[in-house]
Design an enzyme around this catalytic site. Sequence first.
Site, PDB file in Angstrom:
ATOM      1  N   ASP A 101      -1.667  -0.763   6.060  1.00  0.00           N
ATOM      2  CA  ASP A 101      -1.918  -0.100   7.342  1.00  0.00           C
ATOM      3  C   ASP A 101      -3.402   0.194   7.545  1.00  0.00           C
ATOM      4  O   ASP A 101      -3.772   0.909   8.475  1.00  0.00           O
ATOM      5  CB  ASP A 101      -1.136   1.213   7.432  1.00  0.00           C
ATOM      6  CG  ASP A 101      -1.753   2.311   6.585  1.00  0.00           C
ATOM      7  OD1 ASP A 101      -2.128   2.038   5.410  1.00  0.00           O
ATOM      8  OD2 ASP A 101      -1.901   3.438   7.081  1.00  0.00           O
ATOM      9  N   THR A 161      -2.359   1.456  -4.650  1.00  0.00           N
ATOM     10  CA  THR A 161      -2.854   2.539  -3.810  1.00  0.00           C
ATOM     11  C   THR A 161      -4.260   2.966  -4.219  1.00  0.00           C
ATOM     12  O   THR A 161      -4.647   2.875  -5.387  1.00  0.00           O
ATOM     13  CB  THR A 161      -1.912   3.756  -3.884  1.00  0.00           C
ATOM     14  OG1 THR A 161      -2.490   4.864  -3.169  1.00  0.00           O
ATOM     15  CG2 THR A 161      -1.674   4.193  -5.325  1.00  0.00           C
ATOM     16  N   SER A 162      -4.999   3.461  -3.232  1.00  0.00           N
ATOM     17  CA  SER A 162      -6.328   4.002  -3.494  1.00  0.00           C
ATOM     18  C   SER A 162      -6.263   5.420  -4.057  1.00  0.00           C
ATOM     19  O   SER A 162      -7.301   6.008  -4.374  1.00  0.00           O
ATOM     20  CB  SER A 162      -7.163   3.991  -2.210  1.00  0.00           C
ATOM     21  OG  SER A 162      -7.441   2.670  -1.807  1.00  0.00           O
ATOM     22  N   ASP A 185       0.870  -1.166   0.000  1.00  0.00           N
ATOM     23  CA  ASP A 185       0.000   0.000   0.000  1.00  0.00           C
ATOM     24  C   ASP A 185       0.917   1.229   0.000  1.00  0.00           C
ATOM     25  O   ASP A 185       2.113   1.117   0.287  1.00  0.00           O
ATOM     26  CB  ASP A 185      -0.873  -0.042   1.264  1.00  0.00           C
ATOM     27  CG  ASP A 185      -1.629   1.248   1.494  1.00  0.00           C
ATOM     28  OD1 ASP A 185      -2.370   1.677   0.586  1.00  0.00           O
ATOM     29  OD2 ASP A 185      -1.464   1.844   2.578  1.00  0.00           O
ATOM     30  N   LYS A 193     -10.446  -0.918  -2.803  1.00  0.00           N
ATOM     31  CA  LYS A 193     -10.434  -1.687  -1.567  1.00  0.00           C
ATOM     32  C   LYS A 193     -11.746  -1.448  -0.812  1.00  0.00           C
ATOM     33  O   LYS A 193     -12.235  -0.328  -0.802  1.00  0.00           O
ATOM     34  CB  LYS A 193      -9.248  -1.245  -0.700  1.00  0.00           C
ATOM     35  CG  LYS A 193      -7.887  -1.418  -1.383  1.00  0.00           C
ATOM     36  CD  LYS A 193      -6.788  -0.713  -0.583  1.00  0.00           C
ATOM     37  CE  LYS A 193      -5.460  -0.771  -1.334  1.00  0.00           C
ATOM     38  NZ  LYS A 193      -4.382  -0.043  -0.622  1.00  0.00           N
ATOM     39  N   ASP A 245      -0.043   5.157   1.085  1.00  0.00           N
ATOM     40  CA  ASP A 245      -0.210   6.083   2.205  1.00  0.00           C
ATOM     41  C   ASP A 245      -0.229   5.350   3.542  1.00  0.00           C
ATOM     42  O   ASP A 245      -1.017   4.421   3.750  1.00  0.00           O
ATOM     43  CB  ASP A 245      -1.504   6.882   2.043  1.00  0.00           C
ATOM     44  CG  ASP A 245      -1.434   7.850   0.869  1.00  0.00           C
ATOM     45  OD1 ASP A 245      -0.503   8.669   0.839  1.00  0.00           O
ATOM     46  OD2 ASP A 245      -2.305   7.777  -0.016  1.00  0.00           O
TER      47      ASP A 245
END
Length: 201
Positions: free
Chosen positions: A160, A104-105, A7, A135, A9
């Site tokens: 995280d 990543t989102s 991931d 996600k 961030d």
Amino acid sequence: MAAVLFDMDGTLVDSDAAVERAWHSWGSEFGVDGVAAVALAHGSPSEPTVRKLLAGAGEDRIAAAVGRQMALQYDDVADVVATPGALELIAALDRRGMPWAVFTSADLRLARARLGAAGIAAPLLVTTDDVRAGKPDPEGWVRAAALVGVPPEKCLVVEDAEVGLAAARAAGAWTAALRGLDGDLRISSLAELVPALGLDR
């Protein structure tokens, strides 16, 4: 493990302050509690978060709200840095020739800005622009595994956020969880993965 999928961030990149500033500013502009917005947004793409926070709003307002939220994030990278142990782990992976990728989102523009600010050059990058469902849907992790050429069940996903861990489990991957979350491995720093993966030998 044959590959590591990260991931961004909160995992590879410490952008917590920038994320919080963006959602607090956005919340003030759109009449939403900033603290609640940050909590809901963690690990998820901006658009579905905005839709939840502005439930019942018309499509024009949603589009404007999403655009404004992203605009607040794009140029706010002055204090974005690599998380503790991130550069050490990446260097160890590269020395051993173990493939790695980032999912990543964030969208592509934001991902490039934050990774660049942190001094991280991802060899393979999957963003919210590349998937139909974010996600906790597993699509992004499955796609990242395909890009590194390793089946998900032989990949370690480092996350995280619970939504990201749920997506990884659904993809069939192993998990390493930060921030006290539950994973196959529980870690407090990415540096712990260097010996855990045998990269220090």
